[in-house]
Design a protein around this motif. Structure first.
Motif, PDB file in Angstrom:
ATOM      1  N   ALA A  45     -10.073 -19.142 -23.002  1.00 18.73           N
ATOM      2  CA  ALA A  45     -11.148 -18.556 -23.739  1.00 18.73           C
ATOM      3  C   ALA A  45     -12.570 -18.995 -24.003  1.00 18.73           C
ATOM      4  O   ALA A  45     -12.725 -19.795 -23.690  1.00 18.73           O
ATOM      5  CB  ALA A  45     -10.061 -18.889 -25.306  1.00 18.73           C
ATOM      6  N   PRO A  46     -13.421 -17.938 -23.344  1.00 16.19           N
ATOM      7  CA  PRO A  46     -12.941 -16.304 -22.943  1.00 16.19           C
ATOM      8  C   PRO A  46     -12.896 -16.036 -21.327  1.00 16.19           C
ATOM      9  O   PRO A  46     -12.852 -17.206 -20.737  1.00 16.19           O
ATOM     10  CB  PRO A  46     -14.293 -15.748 -22.844  1.00 16.19           C
ATOM     11  CG  PRO A  46     -15.031 -16.436 -22.761  1.00 16.19           C
ATOM     12  CD  PRO A  46     -14.786 -17.472 -23.821  1.00 16.19           C
ATOM     13  N   PRO A  47     -11.009 -15.828 -21.330  1.00 16.29           N
ATOM     14  CA  PRO A  47     -10.642 -15.815 -19.672  1.00 16.29           C
ATOM     15  C   PRO A  47     -11.877 -15.608 -18.794  1.00 16.29           C
ATOM     16  O   PRO A  47     -12.911 -14.624 -18.831  1.00 16.29           O
ATOM     17  CB  PRO A  47      -9.971 -14.738 -20.128  1.00 16.29           C
ATOM     18  CG  PRO A  47     -10.036 -13.691 -20.847  1.00 16.29           C
ATOM     19  CD  PRO A  47     -10.748 -14.687 -22.207  1.00 16.29           C
ATOM     20  N   MET A  48     -12.384 -16.061 -17.255  1.00 18.91           N
ATOM     21  CA  MET A  48     -13.250 -15.925 -16.390  1.00 18.91           C
ATOM     22  C   MET A  48     -12.070 -16.406 -15.527  1.00 18.91           C
ATOM     23  O   MET A  48     -11.763 -17.268 -15.002  1.00 18.91           O
ATOM     24  CB  MET A  48     -14.711 -17.386 -17.184  1.00 18.91           C
ATOM     25  CG  MET A  48     -15.017 -16.756 -17.711  1.00 18.91           C
ATOM     26  SD  MET A  48     -16.101 -18.042 -18.274  1.00 18.91           S
ATOM     27  CE  MET A  48     -16.921 -17.249 -19.513  1.00 18.91           C
ATOM     28  N   PHE A  49     -13.277 -15.823 -14.496  1.00 17.58           N
ATOM     29  CA  PHE A  49     -12.453 -16.007 -12.910  1.00 17.58           C
ATOM     30  C   PHE A  49     -13.869 -16.660 -12.453  1.00 17.58           C
ATOM     31  O   PHE A  49     -15.012 -15.311 -12.832  1.00 17.58           O
ATOM     32  CB  PHE A  49     -11.824 -14.306 -12.265  1.00 17.58           C
ATOM     33  CG  PHE A  49     -10.572 -14.720 -12.292  1.00 17.58           C
ATOM     34  CD1 PHE A  49      -9.745 -15.203 -11.821  1.00 17.58           C
ATOM     35  CD2 PHE A  49     -10.483 -13.591 -13.344  1.00 17.58           C
ATOM     36  CE1 PHE A  49      -8.427 -15.491 -12.082  1.00 17.58           C
ATOM     37  CE2 PHE A  49      -8.345 -13.508 -13.415  1.00 17.58           C
ATOM     38  CZ  PHE A  49      -7.413 -14.212 -13.105  1.00 17.58           C
ATOM     39  N   GLY A 139     -17.003 -14.831 -13.579  1.00 13.28           N
ATOM     40  CA  GLY A 139     -17.132 -12.988 -14.205  1.00 13.28           C
ATOM     41  C   GLY A 139     -15.825 -13.537 -15.459  1.00 13.28           C
ATOM     42  O   GLY A 139     -15.121 -14.157 -15.305  1.00 13.28           O
ATOM     43  N   GLU A 140     -16.627 -12.638 -16.346  1.00 12.85           N
ATOM     44  CA  GLU A 140     -15.779 -12.731 -17.913  1.00 12.85           C
ATOM     45  C   GLU A 140     -14.401 -11.604 -17.492  1.00 12.85           C
ATOM     46  O   GLU A 140     -15.658 -10.635 -17.860  1.00 12.85           O
ATOM     47  CB  GLU A 140     -16.624 -12.657 -18.890  1.00 12.85           C
ATOM     48  CG  GLU A 140     -15.452 -13.224 -20.987  1.00 12.85           C
ATOM     49  CD  GLU A 140     -16.523 -12.911 -21.904  1.00 12.85           C
ATOM     50  OE1 GLU A 140     -17.388 -13.694 -22.105  1.00 12.85           O
ATOM     51  OE2 GLU A 140     -16.302 -12.519 -22.628  1.00 12.85           O
ATOM     52  N   VAL A 141     -13.450 -11.553 -18.282  1.00 23.91           N
ATOM     53  CA  VAL A 141     -12.529 -10.818 -18.378  1.00 23.91           C
ATOM     54  C   VAL A 141     -13.021  -9.779 -18.968  1.00 23.91           C
ATOM     55  O   VAL A 141     -12.678 -10.239 -20.476  1.00 23.91           O
ATOM     56  CB  VAL A 141     -11.432 -11.307 -17.385  1.00 23.91           C
ATOM     57  CG1 VAL A 141     -10.067 -10.301 -17.620  1.00 23.91           C
ATOM     58  CG2 VAL A 141     -10.718 -12.199 -16.785  1.00 23.91           C
ATOM     59  N   LYS A 142     -12.468  -8.575 -19.174  1.00 26.94           N
ATOM     60  CA  LYS A 142     -12.592  -7.612 -20.285  1.00 26.94           C
ATOM     61  C   LYS A 142     -11.337  -7.021 -20.311  1.00 26.94           C
ATOM     62  O   LYS A 142     -11.277  -6.359 -21.255  1.00 26.94           O
ATOM     63  CB  LYS A 142     -14.079  -6.255 -19.589  1.00 26.94           C
ATOM     64  CG  LYS A 142     -15.609  -7.451 -19.763  1.00 26.94           C
ATOM     65  CD  LYS A 142     -15.599  -8.184 -20.903  1.00 26.94           C
ATOM     66  CE  LYS A 142     -17.149  -8.644 -21.454  1.00 26.94           C
ATOM     67  NZ  LYS A 142     -16.915  -9.031 -22.305  1.00 26.94           N
TER      68      LYS A 142
END
Ligand SMILES: Cc1cc2nc3c(=O)[nH]c(=O)nc-3n(C[C@H](O)[C@H](O)[C@H](O)COP(=O)(O)O)c2cc1C
Length: 158
Positions: A45-49, A139-142
């Motif tokens: 949180a927030p999801p990231m890759f 990158g933050e997943v949107k």
């Protein structure tokens, strides 16, 4: 245990592995693809890759210019596309055209969502860090996409 060179020791442990594709946007507005072994989830949180891109790759130049990428988890149907995207540069060819890739526009920046893949995560680059001859783009997943009918492809020598 015996001391070895890095290629000798790593060859034994890195295959089979997961591979992914990253979609980036070229400076001319067309889209590019790169095959990646070096990627990982880095935050809940927030999801990231994070994806690690060689500084000589065209995808690197694309990410410096346009700060979004789609991380694509391939299906068994994407084997040829993984080979194409991992062996040719978007500087010379349009991989979407050569690979006859079918896609729909994403929701974040309309980057392609490859319809034959298993999953796709639309990401906005929030930070980057140099790692030797590669750069790690985080990158933050949107938006998250899933095609539950397809089976995930694992990269293997066989
Ligand atoms: C299985 C496989 C995994 C790869 N993993 C990575 C990776 O994690 N990072 C990277 O920069 N290149 C990786 N590559 C190499 C790029 O995919 C390759 O250089 C590609 O042609 C670059 O395309 P571009 O110049 O259009 O960005 C990999 C290639 C293969 C076949």
């Amino acid at each position: 245990m015996k001391l070895k060179t890095l290629p000798e020791a790593y060859a034994k442990v890195h295959i089979p592995s997961k591979v992914a594709l990253a979609v980036t946007k070229k400076p001319d507005g067309k889209f590019n693809l790169i095959t990646l072994e070096w990627f990982m989830r880095t935050s809940i949180a927030p999801p990231m890759f994070a994806i690690s891109i060689g500084q000589t790759r065209y995808s690197h130049a694309c990410l410096q210019e346009n700060r979004y990428f789609n991380l694509v988890f391939p299906s068994l149907k994407n084997k040829e596309l993984l080979t194409l995207s991992g062996s040719q540069s978007g500087r010379e060819i349009d991989k979407f055209r050569v690979g006859e890739v079918e896609y729909i526009p994403g929701k974040l920046q309309k980057y392609p969502i490859i319809t034959s893949a298993v999953a796709c995560f639309e990401c906005e680059v929030v930070t980057q860090v140099k790692s030797g001859d590669h750069t790690i783009f985080v990158g933050e997943v949107k938006y998250n996409w899933l095609n539950s009918e397809e089976e995930f492809f694992y990269f293997d020598k066989k």
